[in-house]
Design a protein around this motif. Structure first.
Motif, PDB file in Angstrom:
ATOM      1  N   ALA A 186       0.829  -1.206   0.000  1.00  0.00           N
ATOM      2  CA  ALA A 186       0.000   0.000   0.000  1.00  0.00           C
ATOM      3  C   ALA A 186       0.866   1.259   0.000  1.00  0.00           C
ATOM      4  CB  ALA A 186      -0.927  -0.007   1.211  1.00  0.00           C
ATOM      5  N   ASN A 187       1.993   1.187   0.702  1.00  0.00           N
ATOM      6  CA  ASN A 187       2.898   2.332   0.758  1.00  0.00           C
ATOM      7  C   ASN A 187       3.475   2.667  -0.612  1.00  0.00           C
ATOM      8  OD1 ASN A 187       4.403   4.372   2.177  1.00  0.00           O
ATOM      9  ND2 ASN A 187       6.201   3.054   2.019  1.00  0.00           N
ATOM     10  N   LEU A 188       3.658   1.638  -1.445  1.00  0.00           N
ATOM     11  CA  LEU A 188       4.140   1.874  -2.802  1.00  0.00           C
ATOM     12  C   LEU A 188       3.163   2.773  -3.572  1.00  0.00           C
ATOM     13  CD1 LEU A 188       5.474  -1.636  -3.920  1.00  0.00           C
ATOM     14  CD2 LEU A 188       6.811   0.410  -3.439  1.00  0.00           C
ATOM     15  N   GLY A 189       1.888   2.463  -3.448  1.00  0.00           N
ATOM     16  CA  GLY A 189       0.882   3.273  -4.138  1.00  0.00           C
ATOM     17  C   GLY A 189       0.844   4.704  -3.625  1.00  0.00           C
ATOM     18  N   LEU A 190       0.958   4.873  -2.299  1.00  0.00           N
ATOM     19  CA  LEU A 190       0.939   6.223  -1.727  1.00  0.00           C
ATOM     20  C   LEU A 190       2.158   7.025  -2.175  1.00  0.00           C
ATOM     21  CD1 LEU A 190      -0.259   5.504   1.919  1.00  0.00           C
ATOM     22  CD2 LEU A 190      -1.602   6.349  -0.008  1.00  0.00           C
ATOM     23  N   ASN A 191       3.332   6.377  -2.211  1.00  0.00           N
ATOM     24  CA  ASN A 191       4.535   7.079  -2.661  1.00  0.00           C
ATOM     25  C   ASN A 191       4.426   7.487  -4.128  1.00  0.00           C
ATOM     26  OD1 ASN A 191       6.044   7.134  -0.284  1.00  0.00           O
ATOM     27  ND2 ASN A 191       6.813   5.067  -0.601  1.00  0.00           N
ATOM     28  N   GLY A 192       3.830   6.619  -4.930  1.00  0.00           N
ATOM     29  CA  GLY A 192       3.629   6.963  -6.336  1.00  0.00           C
ATOM     30  C   GLY A 192       2.714   8.160  -6.501  1.00  0.00           C
ATOM     31  N   ALA A 193       1.632   8.195  -5.727  1.00  0.00           N
ATOM     32  CA  ALA A 193       0.700   9.320  -5.801  1.00  0.00           C
ATOM     33  C   ALA A 193       1.357  10.620  -5.332  1.00  0.00           C
ATOM     34  CB  ALA A 193      -0.544   9.026  -4.958  1.00  0.00           C
ATOM     35  N   ALA A 194       2.152  10.538  -4.256  1.00  0.00           N
ATOM     36  CA  ALA A 194       2.838  11.727  -3.748  1.00  0.00           C
ATOM     37  C   ALA A 194       3.875  12.228  -4.751  1.00  0.00           C
ATOM     38  CB  ALA A 194       3.504  11.412  -2.408  1.00  0.00           C
ATOM     39  N   LEU A 195       4.605  11.303  -5.385  1.00  0.00           N
ATOM     40  CA  LEU A 195       5.611  11.698  -6.376  1.00  0.00           C
ATOM     41  C   LEU A 195       4.953  12.400  -7.565  1.00  0.00           C
ATOM     42  CD1 LEU A 195       8.448  11.733  -7.534  1.00  0.00           C
ATOM     43  CD2 LEU A 195       8.070   9.410  -8.386  1.00  0.00           C
ATOM     44  N   ARG A 196       3.832  11.887  -8.014  1.00  0.00           N
ATOM     45  CA  ARG A 196       3.141  12.517  -9.146  1.00  0.00           C
ATOM     46  C   ARG A 196       2.724  13.946  -8.807  1.00  0.00           C
ATOM     47  NH1 ARG A 196      -1.995  13.390 -11.065  1.00  0.00           N
ATOM     48  NH2 ARG A 196      -2.229  13.260 -13.354  1.00  0.00           N
TER      49      ARG A 196
ATOM     50  N   VAL B 241      11.546  10.270  -5.206  1.00  0.00           N
ATOM     51  CA  VAL B 241      11.953   9.225  -6.158  1.00  0.00           C
ATOM     52  C   VAL B 241      12.772   8.157  -5.449  1.00  0.00           C
ATOM     53  CG1 VAL B 241      13.412   8.761  -8.163  1.00  0.00           C
ATOM     54  CG2 VAL B 241      11.871  10.713  -8.188  1.00  0.00           C
ATOM     55  N   VAL B 242      13.717   8.617  -4.619  1.00  0.00           N
ATOM     56  CA  VAL B 242      14.533   7.668  -3.853  1.00  0.00           C
ATOM     57  C   VAL B 242      13.656   6.843  -2.925  1.00  0.00           C
ATOM     58  CG1 VAL B 242      16.354   7.467  -2.121  1.00  0.00           C
ATOM     59  CG2 VAL B 242      16.610   9.080  -4.008  1.00  0.00           C
ATOM     60  N   LYS B 243      12.708   7.505  -2.299  1.00  0.00           N
ATOM     61  CA  LYS B 243      11.818   6.799  -1.378  1.00  0.00           C
ATOM     62  C   LYS B 243      10.971   5.766  -2.106  1.00  0.00           C
ATOM     63  CE  LYS B 243       8.282   7.496   2.143  1.00  0.00           C
ATOM     64  NZ  LYS B 243       7.425   8.464   2.872  1.00  0.00           N
ATOM     65  N   LEU B 244      10.512   6.076  -3.319  1.00  0.00           N
ATOM     66  CA  LEU B 244       9.701   5.134  -4.080  1.00  0.00           C
ATOM     67  C   LEU B 244      10.490   3.878  -4.423  1.00  0.00           C
ATOM     68  CD1 LEU B 244       7.059   4.489  -5.554  1.00  0.00           C
ATOM     69  CD2 LEU B 244       7.979   5.676  -7.556  1.00  0.00           C
TER      70      LEU B 244
ATOM     71  N   GLN C 247      23.062   7.905   1.650  1.00  0.00           N
ATOM     72  CA  GLN C 247      23.343   8.411   0.313  1.00  0.00           C
ATOM     73  C   GLN C 247      22.609   9.733   0.052  1.00  0.00           C
ATOM     74  OE1 GLN C 247      21.172   8.642  -2.544  1.00  0.00           O
ATOM     75  NE2 GLN C 247      22.836   9.411  -3.829  1.00  0.00           N
ATOM     76  N   LEU C 248      21.353   9.800   0.474  1.00  0.00           N
ATOM     77  CA  LEU C 248      20.583  11.024   0.301  1.00  0.00           C
ATOM     78  C   LEU C 248      21.193  12.170   1.103  1.00  0.00           C
ATOM     79  CD1 LEU C 248      18.122  12.519  -0.804  1.00  0.00           C
ATOM     80  CD2 LEU C 248      16.809  11.656   1.142  1.00  0.00           C
ATOM     81  N   ALA C 249      21.664  11.853   2.318  1.00  0.00           N
ATOM     82  CA  ALA C 249      22.281  12.876   3.160  1.00  0.00           C
ATOM     83  C   ALA C 249      23.540  13.434   2.499  1.00  0.00           C
ATOM     84  CB  ALA C 249      22.620  12.291   4.528  1.00  0.00           C
ATOM     85  N   VAL C 250      24.387  12.553   1.974  1.00  0.00           N
ATOM     86  CA  VAL C 250      25.615  13.004   1.309  1.00  0.00           C
ATOM     87  C   VAL C 250      25.284  13.876   0.094  1.00  0.00           C
ATOM     88  CG1 VAL C 250      27.650  12.227   0.037  1.00  0.00           C
ATOM     89  CG2 VAL C 250      26.980  11.047   2.125  1.00  0.00           C
ATOM     90  N   SER C 251      24.272  13.468  -0.664  1.00  0.00           N
ATOM     91  CA  SER C 251      23.861  14.243  -1.836  1.00  0.00           C
ATOM     92  C   SER C 251      23.395  15.636  -1.434  1.00  0.00           C
ATOM     93  CB  SER C 251      22.750  13.499  -2.584  1.00  0.00           C
ATOM     94  OG  SER C 251      22.261  14.262  -3.655  1.00  0.00           O
ATOM     95  N   LEU C 252      22.611  15.724  -0.376  1.00  0.00           N
ATOM     96  CA  LEU C 252      22.121  17.027   0.084  1.00  0.00           C
ATOM     97  C   LEU C 252      23.261  17.895   0.590  1.00  0.00           C
ATOM     98  CD1 LEU C 252      18.827  15.989   1.914  1.00  0.00           C
ATOM     99  CD2 LEU C 252      19.055  17.115  -0.296  1.00  0.00           C
ATOM    100  N   TRP C 253      24.226  17.287   1.306  1.00  0.00           N
ATOM    101  CA  TRP C 253      25.365  18.064   1.798  1.00  0.00           C
ATOM    102  C   TRP C 253      26.161  18.647   0.643  1.00  0.00           C
ATOM    103  CZ3 TRP C 253      27.080  13.611   5.561  1.00  0.00           C
ATOM    104  CH2 TRP C 253      26.168  13.542   6.620  1.00  0.00           C
TER     105      TRP C 253
END
Length: 311
Positions: A134-144, A166-169, A213-219
């Motif tokens: 179910a979380n997959l569907g919610l992440n897809g809707a939020a990304l859109r 995108v990373v979260k999805l 990885q996301l943290a390093v990218s943001l830094w």
């Protein structure tokens, strides 16, 4: 009566869409966090707990970003002469710091869970699998929603939100697979003894790696924008050339300040004018100097401040 809402014109359609998209993403995340926490504890699934922790952290920080975005859209940051880019980047840096710390903790927990696998409830893991799907569907809707609102790339906050979603999805896909394998190993029986703890460790470890990885990218993206640097010699020469070409148009050069913030050049010039000169004449010179510098340094933010010189 229609004049009682002066702030309304500041909120264009794009601004409202950005705010609405972040709010929708937060609400969708909140709808799954409580079930995730309950099922994760009942099933003794560290992967579910890790996802709950990461989701709660991201929701809290997304709400902070939403507040910052609302203040920007409503013109409540006008005291910042050079805009609010640093506010956006500082908020992104805060996300990176907290996300990185949680990611390291999850990696450590994944290792300890592998060496000391606990007892897990098979039925609880089945429910966990359903929630993960179910979380997959919610992440897809939020990304859109976020993509439609921020695909123009004009807001640093929206760009980071889209990238994070995108990373979260993608990470939620692997998490769902790991939880499903863990549930199958516990419920069906006959699976190797190492399969269930391996799936749990892999799922948790992957969430931790994604957060690091996301943290390093943001830094890497935020820090250069927060540290001002001197303008290179070539662009400083361009500023001097523009001022020299208009030397006869102003009465005194009182100061030149320049810097580069992230990738954008910032130039602040103070020009002196005799008191008897007209406002229109002064404005013409200021506009000409600004336009000349922007032609020589594309993308630069140029501020020319007229100052009255002593008679």
């Amino acid at each position: 009566m229609n004049d009682l809402t002066p702030a309304a014109p500041m909120l264009d359609t794009a601004a409202r869409r950005r705010e609405r998209s972040i709010l929708i993403a937060c609400l969708l995340d909140c709808s799954i966090l409580v079930p995730y926490a309950v099922v994760g504890v009942l099933a003794n699934s560290l992967t579910m707990v890790a996802e709950t922790l990461r989701g709660s952290l991201m929701v809290a920080l997304e709400l902070v970003l939403l507040v910052v975005l609302r203040r920007i859209h409503r013109g409540r940051t006008t005291e910042y002469d050079y805009g609010v880019g640093k506010l956006e980047q500082f908020a992104n840096l805060a996300i990176g710091v907290v996300t990185g710390a949680c990611g390291v903790w999850l990696l450590f927990s994944a290792v300890t869970r592998w060496w000391s696998p606990p007892e897990q409830a098979g039925l609880g893991l089945v429910f966990a699998t359903v929630l993960a799907i179910a979380n997959l569907g919610l992440n897809g809707a939020a990304l859109r929603s976020l993509w439609l609102a921020g695909k123009d790339g004009t807001s640093a906050i929206m760009t980071v939100q889209i990238r994070s979603r995108v990373v979260k999805l993608f990470s939620s896909v692997l998490v769902a697979v790991a939880i499903g394998v863990n549930a199958a190993a516990e419920v069906l029986g006959g699976a190797p003894a190492w399969l269930s703890p391996l799936a749990e460790a892999v799922g948790t470890g992957f969430v931790g790696l994604v957060m690091v990885q996301l943290a390093v990218s943001l830094w890497r993206e935020s820090v250069p924008h927060l540290l001002d640097r001197s303008l290179d010699e070539a662009r400083q020469t361009s500023i001097n050339r523009a001022l020299a070409s208009h030397f006869m148009d102003y009465d005194a050069l009182l100061g030149v300040k320049s810097r580069i913030a992230g990738k954008q050049a910032q130039v602040d010039i103070a020009l002196g004018f005799a008191p008897e000169r007209s406002i229109g004449d002064i404005q013409r010179v200021a506009d000409a100097v600004s336009a000349n510098i922007r032609d020589l340094i594309p993308g630069a933010v140029v501020t020319v401040t007229p100052v009255a010189t002593p008679a």
